[in-house]
Design an enzyme around this catalytic site. Structure first.
Site, PDB file in Angstrom:
ATOM      1  N   HIS A 191      28.739 -20.945  12.870  1.00  0.00           N
ATOM      2  CA  HIS A 191      27.597 -21.003  12.450  1.00  0.00           C
ATOM      3  C   HIS A 191      27.344 -22.756  11.575  1.00  0.00           C
ATOM      4  O   HIS A 191      25.813 -22.363  11.323  1.00  0.00           O
ATOM      5  CB  HIS A 191      27.746 -19.954  10.037  1.00  0.00           C
ATOM      6  CG  HIS A 191      27.649 -18.596  11.045  1.00  0.00           C
ATOM      7  ND1 HIS A 191      28.739 -17.754  11.176  1.00  0.00           N
ATOM      8  CD2 HIS A 191      26.718 -17.999  10.586  1.00  0.00           C
ATOM      9  CE1 HIS A 191      28.403 -16.278  11.328  1.00  0.00           C
ATOM     10  NE2 HIS A 191      26.623 -16.883  11.415  1.00  0.00           N
ATOM     11  N   CYS A 508      19.734 -10.613  18.974  1.00  0.00           N
ATOM     12  CA  CYS A 508      19.232 -11.951  18.175  1.00  0.00           C
ATOM     13  C   CYS A 508      20.910 -12.396  18.226  1.00  0.00           C
ATOM     14  O   CYS A 508      20.674 -13.647  16.885  1.00  0.00           O
ATOM     15  CB  CYS A 508      18.916 -10.887  17.100  1.00  0.00           C
ATOM     16  SG  CYS A 508      21.272 -10.237  15.712  1.00  0.00           S
TER      17      CYS A 508
HETATM   18  C1  PEP Z   1      26.041 -12.411  16.083  1.00  0.00           C
HETATM   19  O1  PEP Z   1      27.661 -12.158  15.585  1.00  0.00           O
HETATM   20  O2  PEP Z   1      25.757 -12.566  16.943  1.00  0.00           O
HETATM   21  C2  PEP Z   1      25.409 -12.859  14.521  1.00  0.00           C
HETATM   22  C3  PEP Z   1      23.607 -12.987  14.594  1.00  0.00           C
HETATM   23  O3  PEP Z   1      25.405 -12.658  12.888  1.00  0.00           O
HETATM   24  P1  PEP Z   1      26.246 -13.446  12.895  1.00  0.00           P
HETATM   25  O4  PEP Z   1      26.220 -15.554  13.999  1.00  0.00           O
HETATM   26  O5  PEP Z   1      24.714 -14.619  11.733  1.00  0.00           O
HETATM   27  O6  PEP Z   1      26.710 -13.928  12.726  1.00  0.00           O
END
Ligand code: PEP
Ligand code: MG
Length: 577
Positions: A191, A508
């Site tokens: 993140h 995504c």
């Molecule tokens: C993912 O895991 O690809 C996702 C979009 O969620 P995050 O990166 O917020 O865990």
């Protein structure tokens, strides 16, 4: 000349001054304070304790009614610990006797207490040890936050072992402009990386032994795909050379920018839909492209709003915040709001859950929401209320079993019923989908496909769980690759299940915004892709230069490749347009 390599997060070329973040606080903590300052330091500790207690009391009031009594008791226990005369007396004794700063004394005394409890073979005492650690961290955070000077980071290239997403957000909120980040820690889809990208900060991750190099005051950071390096001690000639490169790079960006208003259609006329991944709004500097130039929002990471708040945002606060983030989008544009995806590397400072040995396999995403139903219900109410006016869809994160999804839907139905009773309008036919992040969903693809309205592949987590490789790991990071054929085959498997039941599917995760990843996904037939704003223009430009028919033809080759390197090599040819 020393040239260090790393992994690129956001492309750029920067020449600038460095700021070495060698945890100075910790160093200073060990230094002795002068004898005449001891009373002042004791007073500082007492004020810190009072502030930490009053924060906890505020939190307890805020959580009343939202979580069960047991959770509130934990907060109460933490408050009592901060008032524990023995604990406080020991900290003060250390400050007086050894002339240490409060932070150091708190840490040292806490460690002694924790060791004491850990040696007692009882789960109750072990829990007490954890509570003390938690209280200690809270107190140290409170003590440190009294005089942080963020200005030292401004316009600098930060060199650090690691910086937390919340710290980066804090710097951003204070108006600090980081020119670049170089760090030892290496999770490209963490993140932190996603945030750095959203903030458009050229960032190089996974640089070995980061403080052990000959850092000059002015350095060159080149995070472009082809170089991904930093020069720690550049000569004047190199600075001139990179300055030219930088200008060329900016011209290329400018060219891409000028194509912003053009549609994302391939050369042979296939419409590829590009959506935005959005966070809490504030990180998305100025809007790079106006909102009508994208299809909609493919992922709204609502947890970032919770993470930045001091307490759980109320229903009204959420509605206000979502409306603010969605400013500029039309009422028709689809907006996927993901429900709270907290846990693992996304923690709330005001609501600590029990520490787990493997938090990525623990209480996160939908699991958290199913445990703390009232927090979930508040969010669902806010989202539903917004759906009256806008084209909102709901998405659950980290779904592992059908039961979880059904349970979440039951809660959603209950919330809908509450709203009906209160005569509050919402979209009765709101679409509900799930993130595909856990391999069990791939294995049960058809069963899920029958019940969802849509799938969105979270390739960041899906890669981590398929490859059993922590997305934040420095030690086994090399294994982590969304180009691993196992990941690509899994995505293709869920795509086929979605097609079979006529359900929509998008991606995504970070791979959708990565040019090679984009080509791979298009070749698998996925035409809805969601990414951070800073990737949209390059993606658009790439799409306009691709021939979809050709991509379909490489699908078979991608799916039969055996290594991530092989897949990457194959894809590279398609982005050198
Ligand atoms: C993912 O895991 O690809 C996702 C979009 O969620 P995050 O990166 O917020 O865990
Ligand atoms: Mg995820």
């Amino acid at each position: 000349m020393e040239r260090l390599l790393g992994k690129c997060v956001y492309e750029g070329i920067v020449i600038g001054e460095t700021y070495l973040d060698i945890d100075t606080n910790l160093q200073n903590e060990k230094e002795n304070i002068p004898f005449e300052d001891i009373d002042k330091e004791i007073l500082r500790l007492e004020i810190g304790i009072q502030r930490a207690i009053s924060d906890l009391r505020g939190l307890k009031i805020d959580l009343k009614g939202k979580v069960d009594e047991k959770e509130l008791e934990i907060i109460e226990a933490h408050t009592l610990l901060l008032e524990d005369p023995m604990y406080i007396a020991d900290i003060k004794k250390m400050i007086r006797k050894e002339q240490k700063k409060s932070e150091y004394a708190v840490k040292d005394v806490t460690e002694k207490f924790v060791r004491l409890f850990e040696n007692i073979d009882s789960p109750i005492y072990k829990q007490r040890g954890l509570d003390i650690k938690d209280v200690c961290n809270r107190l140290i955070e409170t003590l440190k936050s009294e005089n942080e000077d963020y200005k030292v980071f401004d316009e600098k290239i930060l060199i650090t072992k690691e910086i937390y997403p919340t710290e980066l957000l804090k710097l951003h909120r204070e108006g600090i402009n980081l020119k670049g980040i170089i760090m030892e820690y290496g999770g490209e889809t963490s993140h932190l990386a996603i945030l750095a990208k959203a903030l458009k900060i050229p960032t190089l991750m996974g640089v070995n032994d980061v403080f052990n190099h000959n850092w000059k005051e002015r350095i060159i950071l080149d995070t472009t795909e082809e170089n991904m390096c930093v020069i720690t001690d550049p000569t004047e000639e190199q600075i001139a050379e990179y300055d030219k490169k930088r200008k060329k790079f900016l011209r290329k960006l400018d060219l891409i920018k000028r194509g912003a208003h053009l549609p994302s259609i391939t050369k042979d006329g296939i419409d590829i839909k590009l959506y935005l991944n959005l966070g809490d709004g504030e990180q998305d500097k100025e809007n790079e492209i106006s909102r009508e130039l994208v299809e909609g929002v493919g992922l709204l990471r609502t947890e970032l709003i919770y993470m930045k708040n001091q307490n759980f945002p109320t229903e009204e606060q959420q509605i206000e915040k979502y409306a603010q983030i969605l400013n500029g989008f039309s009422k028709e544009q689809p907006i996927i709001i993901r429900t709270l995806d907290i846990g693992a590397d996304k923690q709330l400072s005001y609501f600590k859950v029990t520490e787990e040995a493997n938090p990525f396999l623990g209480l996160r995403g939908i699991r958290f929401c199913l445990k703390y139903r009232e927090i979930f219900e508040t969010q669902l109410r806010a989202i539903l209320r917004l759906s009256e006016e806008r084209n909102i869809k709901i998405m659950y994160p980290m779904i592992t079993t059908l039961n979880e999804m059904r349970e979440a839907n039951k809660i959603l139905e209950k919330v809908k019923e509450d709203l009906r009773k209160e005569n509050i309008k919402f979209n009765e036919n709101i679409e509900v989908g799930i993130m595909v992040e856990v391999p069990s969903v791939i294995m049960m693809a058809e069963a899920f496909a029958k019940e969802v309205d849509f799938f969105s592949v979270g390739s960041n987590d899906l890669t981590q769980y398929i490859l059993a490789t922590d997305r934040l790991s420095e030690t086994v990071g090399e294994l982590y690759s969304s180009y691993n054929p196992a990941v690509l085959r899994a995505i293709y498997h869920i795509k086929k299940a979605a097609d079979k039941y006529g359900k929509k599917i998008s991606v995504c995760g970070e791979m959708a915004g990565d040019l090679k990843g984009l080509v791979a996904l298009l070749s698998l037939g996925i035409k809805d892709l969601s990414m951070v704003e800073s990737s949209i223009l390059a993606a658009k430009s790439l799409v306009r230069n691709l021939n979809y028919k050709e991509l379909e033809e490489i699908r078979e080759r991608i799916l039969t490749e055996e290594t991530p390197e092989g897949v990457k090599e194959l894809l590279k040819n398609y982005i050198n347009y």
